[in-house]
Structure formats: structure tokens, C-alpha cells
Design a protein around this motif. Structure first.
Motif, short mmCIF file in Angstrom:
data_model
loop_
_atom_site.label_atom_id
_atom_site.label_comp_id
_atom_site.label_asym_id
_atom_site.label_seq_id
_atom_site.Cartn_x
_atom_site.Cartn_y
_atom_site.Cartn_z
N GLU A 482 0.85 -1.14 0.01
CA GLU A 482 -0.02 -0.05 0.07
C GLU A 482 0.73 1.40 -0.04
O GLU A 482 1.80 1.40 0.71
CB GLU A 482 -0.80 -0.06 1.32
CG GLU A 482 -1.83 1.11 1.28
CD GLU A 482 -2.73 0.90 2.40
OE1 GLU A 482 -3.45 2.19 2.66
OE2 GLU A 482 -2.89 0.22 3.22
N ASN A 515 -1.03 2.57 -4.73
CA ASN A 515 0.56 2.53 -5.13
C ASN A 515 0.67 3.44 -6.34
O ASN A 515 -0.02 3.48 -7.16
CB ASN A 515 1.04 1.11 -5.49
CG ASN A 515 1.14 0.19 -4.20
OD1 ASN A 515 1.86 0.32 -3.36
ND2 ASN A 515 0.10 -0.60 -4.27
N HIS A 516 1.96 3.83 -6.54
CA HIS A 516 2.05 4.57 -7.81
C HIS A 516 3.28 3.89 -8.45
O HIS A 516 4.36 3.90 -7.87
CB HIS A 516 2.52 6.05 -7.58
CG HIS A 516 2.55 6.91 -8.81
ND1 HIS A 516 3.30 8.08 -8.78
CD2 HIS A 516 2.06 6.53 -10.19
CE1 HIS A 516 3.51 8.39 -9.90
NE2 HIS A 516 2.79 7.75 -10.74
N ASN A 544 -4.69 2.05 -7.45
CA ASN A 544 -3.41 2.40 -7.64
C ASN A 544 -3.30 3.47 -8.90
O ASN A 544 -4.25 3.46 -9.91
CB ASN A 544 -2.87 1.41 -8.06
CG ASN A 544 -2.74 0.23 -6.98
OD1 ASN A 544 -1.93 0.12 -6.08
ND2 ASN A 544 -3.79 -0.72 -7.10
N ASN A 577 -8.61 2.01 -10.66
CA ASN A 577 -7.17 2.27 -10.77
C ASN A 577 -6.98 3.12 -11.87
O ASN A 577 -7.69 3.03 -12.99
CB ASN A 577 -6.39 0.68 -11.22
CG ASN A 577 -6.69 -0.01 -10.06
OD1 ASN A 577 -5.81 0.10 -8.96
ND2 ASN A 577 -7.56 -0.94 -10.07
N THR A 604 -7.39 9.07 -8.23
CA THR A 604 -6.86 8.64 -6.92
C THR A 604 -5.81 9.47 -6.28
O THR A 604 -5.44 10.44 -6.87
CB THR A 604 -5.97 7.28 -7.51
OG1 THR A 604 -4.94 7.90 -8.18
CG2 THR A 604 -6.75 6.16 -8.28
N THR A 606 -2.75 8.70 -4.04
CA THR A 606 -1.83 7.86 -3.48
C THR A 606 -0.75 8.42 -2.49
O THR A 606 -0.13 7.56 -1.72
CB THR A 606 -0.94 7.16 -4.51
OG1 THR A 606 -0.08 7.96 -5.25
CG2 THR A 606 -1.84 6.37 -5.44
#
Length: 608
Positions: A482, A515-516, A544, A577, A604, A606
Motif C-alpha cells: 500500500e 500505489n504509484h 493504484n 485504478n 486516485t 496515493t
């Protein structure tokens, strides 16, 4: 009276700051005969661990509230692994913490040695004439009574390039790949390599590379050269069907480059180590005086090993604000390097004349693999944490939770200049276990579980073995990945799963969230920013951000995706995503894969 109470408060505060369970270590002013106090620190981490171990064994009061091994800034050089054993275990109420001193420079635990005594100029006829007065030469350091051999060298904190046929990142298309004759035909090199006894060929093959030690080169007089290789890698390279080089692919033939010969040392930033003399040659950039530079070669592959057993585990150990640097990777010099996927080398592999296993009727090949080496390894352990640590200048895997690790965490760590996979965890069945057979451990606890990987930064990984990944998880369950940033990798970014199987195998409830992943698949294809394998019920890929999919210049096809659901992926819910498009890769996914609301319209956050 007021002053009296202030004095009491100050004494209490100071007592809290200087706990009786603190052991101080200093690479500059320490002495292992000292008592380990702040004014008389120990010299080595191993000695500090022994003192902490004795406190616990004797049930000393110093261990009641936890033990801190506090490292001054500086470099702690080790030519053998530091071992953490079951006897070093803490408890929830009394953990053992190895940490950098507050406010000081981050301490470096290094597996490297310095190279000194450089001399400018070399008249060796193997060197290109135009660089002979620019090359610097030094004798390799001795470790014990042996000359240090190395495949990696770091100059002023930058990884130097081994002498190569082409400039960095450049390859050439091969002419032919002949499995029956075990030969590769290439355009005849412009260098005279007949005296190059340590020459290697790096081969681009779909989602992996191979490193092959050259046995002979035969010029056919028509601009082509036929190359043969040493065993065992020659047998493996030409017998295993997946992945092999491609001739006549969508984007051309597979590519290669030659490396590791003094004759190839022709560009600034390149280096070469001679064998058997061990002598090191380096062509510095900008006319640098090498005697003013800091040059390090790694001498140990594993810097730290947390080693429990199934019967006696290690637990409640935490590493904070510590750097791990300069781990070696030598095996390709002795036996080459032919991999199946993800950096896992083959120890045997071949195509089946009659396909099929009981577990997989259509399987047409067999493969047995071995795990890559790692700078930091953890086995049979629980509650092992790395927080705010740095992993840098590592030639193979950075940190590896190998087997039977649970309730552990890696957070706010930085991984950079990693030759293989930055962070790896879980079982990738090796040794005598055929890798396509679903892994169901006889002891349930052997599967890695309940591991949190959060808020880490991974960049410039896979720079030695391009087929490795940023974060790789095999057979795992209840793992959370994460809020990490993974970038500048040559294959896939985050990979979860193994086995190529639709069968239940214990993998489940894995979470890839927020996540990136960017600048991935820079050299190899059949890749994904996020990549999955096999059946993993209850798992999710949510929120993500995946972008900057690279155009790998030597890929033989266009199979690279923002998310790739490779063979038999099932049990995932994939939603929200953000990526430039939602044209994901699918390879026979299962019926319980749910994919919805992904693409450029998704917002998103992140944190990266």
C-alpha cells in the motif's frame, strides 16, 4: 521548592531518555571491550547483539522495557553476514531495536571494501590505444588471503559500468539462435576478442535476460560470428523453452551485447577486473584523479540474516533509520545465469515430448529454480520490522522475507540502485520442487502472511538482472502492499503470485492498494505495472496509479500492460485504478476475476 521539583523532573526526563536497555555502538570511537554506554560505545553490531542476548538470557532488568542498539553515524563494514538468531528475540513488551542515533547521520551497514592505490596509465596491448593513458589501475583488495573478485564497483556513490561492447543501454539484434547446435550467431564485433577469456554475452529474451559465459567465437568470414558457451548455462539456455530468444518476432530478432573484456574498455565510466590477477581497470569521467575518489567493491552477498527455524522462530526485532549497502552477486561468473522469470535462475528445465502433469494437463515444459541471493534475508520469523531504512548499491535482491515470516512490516524505506528485486517475499518453490506444481505447504505456517509493505520508495531497481521486479511476492496470503512508489524498473513494477495455476494453493486475501507505479518495462515486455499470477481468492487491486509505460527498444513484441493478469489469475477485485487506458493483459483468467471502473477517468490519491 519549585527548583527542587524542576530538578526531580529533569532527572526523571533524563532517565527516560537514557534507558538502562540502551547499547551504543560507534564505528569511529567504539571498542568491543567497552561497556556499551554512550561514553564508551562498542565497536561492532555483532558484539552489541551478544550483549543484548546475554541480558535476555540472564533476565537482566536492562531488558525489561526493550533493548535499543543505537548506532552512531558512520560505516560498519562486514565481510560476513550479521546473524540474528532465536536467542535475540524480543517480546511485544520488550522488543529489540537496532537504530540510528537521533539527529545523527544514518549509519551504513556495508558489505564492501575500499579500493585504493590507483595508478594512471596502462600499456596493456588489449586496451584500445586511445585510452591507455586515461585508464587507472589498482590491485584488488585482499580478504583474508584471497583476492576479492567482484562484478560490481561503486565510484563516489555511483555504480560503474562493466566494460561493454556498446554504450549504456545499447544492444544489437542477433542473426540466429540454434538450439540444436547450442550456438548464437551475431554480427562480427569490431573488437578483436580472441584473447578475451572472461567474455560474457547478455541476451534479451522476452521477459528475462540470460548471462552466458563465452566459450568460443568463430568468424565465418561473411560478417557473422558463431558463439558457443560454457556449461551449465549452455545446456539450460538451449533446452528450456520459456523464455527463449526470438528470431523473426513482431519487432525483430532478440538482442544481445558482449561484456567483461579489457578490449571493450573504451568509454568513460567503464571498468574491468582481470582474472586471475584481480587487477582493476577504470576509465574515469572528466579526467578524475582516482586517488581522490572513494571506490568500493562488495565482498559479501548477504549483509544481514535473520535466521529462525520452524521449531524456534525469531521475533520482535525492529530496524530503524539504518542503511544497508554494498552487497555482492558473483554466481554468474561461475555458472552463468539463465532464468525462468523474476530473476529465479533455472537449475534444470526442458520441453516435454508428451505434455501434461496431474496438476496441469496442458503443461508442456518442466522447470526447477533457485532463489536469487539477497542483501538482507528473513526466515522463520515474526514481527520483524524495517522502518525508515535505506537499501542501496545492492547487486541482487535488497530485502527478502523468504519463508514462514508473519506479522511483519516494511515502511517508509528507500530502495535505490538495486541490481535485482528491491523487496521480495514468500515462497517461490525451489530446489526439488517443480515450479508449476501448486505449492501447498505441509506446515501451514510456512507460507508468508500478514506482511505490510507501506509507503516505501523504490527506484532504479533491476539494473543488473533486468528480469527482476520492484516488489515481488510469491505464495503469500494476507499481504498488503500500500502507498508505495515504484519506478524506473526494467520489467514489472509490483508482482503478486506464482505457480501458473487455477488450483487453490493458499494464496489469498492479498491487497495492492494506492500505489504509484511509473517508468516500468524499460527493457523487457510481457510485463505489467501490476502483474498477477494464479488463483488468489479475496484479493484486491484498488486505487493504484500506473503511468509511463516505457517503449522497450529491444522488445520483440508489444505485450506490456498497465495491469497484466497472467495465467490463471483469479479471485481479484480490480477497481478504481488510474492509468492512461484500461486495455489490460489477460492470459486465461479465472471466472472470479472482477475488473471495473479503471482508466484515465479515475481519480486516485496515493500520496505520491
Amino acid at each position: 521548592m519549585k527548583k527542587f521539583f524542576m530538578l526531580i523532573a529533569m532527572l526523571i526526563f533524563c532517565g527516560m531518555q537514557a534507558s538502562a536497555g540502551d547499547i551504543y555502538v560507534s564505528a569511529d570511537r567504539g571498542n568491543d571491550a567497552a561497556d556499551g554506554s554512550s561514553n564508551a560505545p562498542l565497536l561492532t553490531i555483532s558484539r552489541a547483539l551478544k550483549q543484548a542476548r546475554e541480558w535476555r538470557r540472564l533476565k537482566s532488568p536492562e531488558a525489561d522495557g526493550g533493548i535499543r542498539i543505537i548506532l552512531d553515524g558512520g560505516t560498519y563494514r562486514h565481510s560476513a553476514p550479521i546473524f540474528v538468531r532465536p536467542e535475540d528475540s524480543g517480546t511485544v513488551q520488550s522488543p529489540t531495536v537496532i537504530c540510528g542515533a537521533n539527529g545523527g547521520a544514518k549509519p551504513v551497514i556495508s558489505g564492501g571494501m575500499e579500493v585504493t592505490g590507483w595508478k594512471r596509465g596502462c600499456d596493456d596491448s588489449r586496451l584500445p590505444a586511445h585510452v591507455r593513458n586515461k585508464v587507472w589501475v589498482a590491485e584488488a583488495p585482499l580478504l583474508g588471503n584471497r583476492i576479492v573478485e567482484t562484478r560490481q564497483m561503486y565510484v563516489d556513490g555511483v555504480k560503474a559500468r562493466r566494460a561493454s561492447q556498446f554504450s549504456d543501454g545499447v544492444m544489437e539484434r542477433m542473426k540466429d539462435f540454434n538450439a540444436e547446435d547450442e550456438t548464437i550467431t551475431i554480427p562480427t564485433p569490431k573488437f578483436d576478442l580472441k584473447s578475451a577469456k572472461q567474455l560474457e554475452m547478455v541476451v534479451h529474451q522476452r521477459w528475462a535476460i540470460a548471462i552466458l559465459r563465452v566459450k568460443s567465437m568463430t568468424d565465418d568470414g561473411n560478417g557473422n560470428t558463431v558463439v558457443r558457451f560454457h556449461d551449465p548455462e549452455s545446456r539450460l539456455e538451449f533446452a528450456h523453452p520459456w523464455p527463449q530468444p526470438v528470431i523473426g518476432g513482431e519487432r525483430g530478432n532478440s538482442s544481445f551485447f558482449l561484456v567483461n573484456a579489457l578490449e571493450l574498455l573504451d568509454e568513460p565510466g567503464e571498468w574491468y577486473q582481470d582474472y586471475p590477477s584481480g587487477r582493476i581497470y577504470y576509465y574515469p569521467e572528466d579526467g578524475k584523479d582516482m586517488n581522490t575518489s572513494h571506490v568500493v567493491v562488495p565482498v559479501t552477498e548477504t549483509i544481514l540474516a535473520v535466521e529462525g527455524t520452524r521449531e524456534r522462530t525469531v521475533g520482535n526485532i525492529r530496524f530503524e533509520n539504518v542503511a544497508f549497502e554494498h552487497a555482492s552477486w558473483l554466481r554468474p561468473s561461475y555458472e552463468g545465469h539463465v532464468t525462468l522469470q523474476g530473476g529465479f535462475r533455472l537449475i534444470d528445465a526442458y520441453k516435454l515430448a508428451v505434455p501434461g502433469l496431474p496438476e496441469k494437463a496442458e503443461l508442456e515444459n518442466q522447470a526447477w529454480i533457485a532463489r536469487p541471493e539477497a542483501a538482507v534475508t528473513v526466515r522463520h520469523a515474526h514481527d520483524i520490522e524495517f522502518k525508515g531504512c535505506t537499501f542501496r548499491h545492492i547487486a541482487a535482491t535488497g530485502l527478502d522475507y523468504v519463508t514462514a515470516v508473519s506479522n511483519s512490516e516494511v515502511s517508509r524505506c528507500t530502495f535505490e540502485d538495486i541490481g535485482g528485486t528491491a523487496l521480495q517475499m514468500g515462497t517461490f518453490p525451489d530446489g526439488g520442487f517443480e515450479t508449476h506444481v501448486p505449492y501447498i505447504p505441509a506446515v501451514k505456517q510456512d507460507i508468508c502472511s500478514d506482511i505490510m509493505v507501506k509507503d516505501n520508495v523504490i527506484r532504479d531497481a533491476t539494473n543488473e538482472d533486468w528480469g527482476c521486479v520492484g516488489i515481488g511476492a510469491g505464495y503469500v496470503r494476507d499481504v498488503t502492499i500500500e502507498g508505495n512508489e515504484v519506478s524506473h524498473v526494467n520489467y514489472s513494477g509490483i508482482c503478486v503470485g506464482w505457480g501458473w495455476t487455477a488450483l487453490e494453493s493458499g494464496m489469498r486475501n492479498n491487497r495492492i492498494i494506492g500505489n504509484h507505479v511509473h517508468h516500468f518495462a524499460r527493457q523487457l515486455y510481457d510485463a505489467g505495472g501490476i502483474y498477477t499470477l494464479s488463483n488468489q481468492p479475496g484479493s484486491v487491486i484498488i486505487g493504484n496509479r500506473i503511468d509511463n509505460l516505457a517503449d522497450a527498444p529491444y522488445a520483440t513484441n508489444n505485450r506490456a500492460f498497465y495491469i497484466y493478469f497472467d495465467e490463471a489469475t483469479d479471485g481479484f477485485t480490480v477497481e478504481n485504478n488510474r492509468c492512461p487506458n484500461a486495455e489490460f493483459g489477460y492470459n486465461r483468467p479465472g471466472p472470479s476475476l472482477v475488473v471495473r471502473n479503471n482508466g484515465p477517468q479515475v481519480k486516485t490519491d496515493t500520496g505520491n
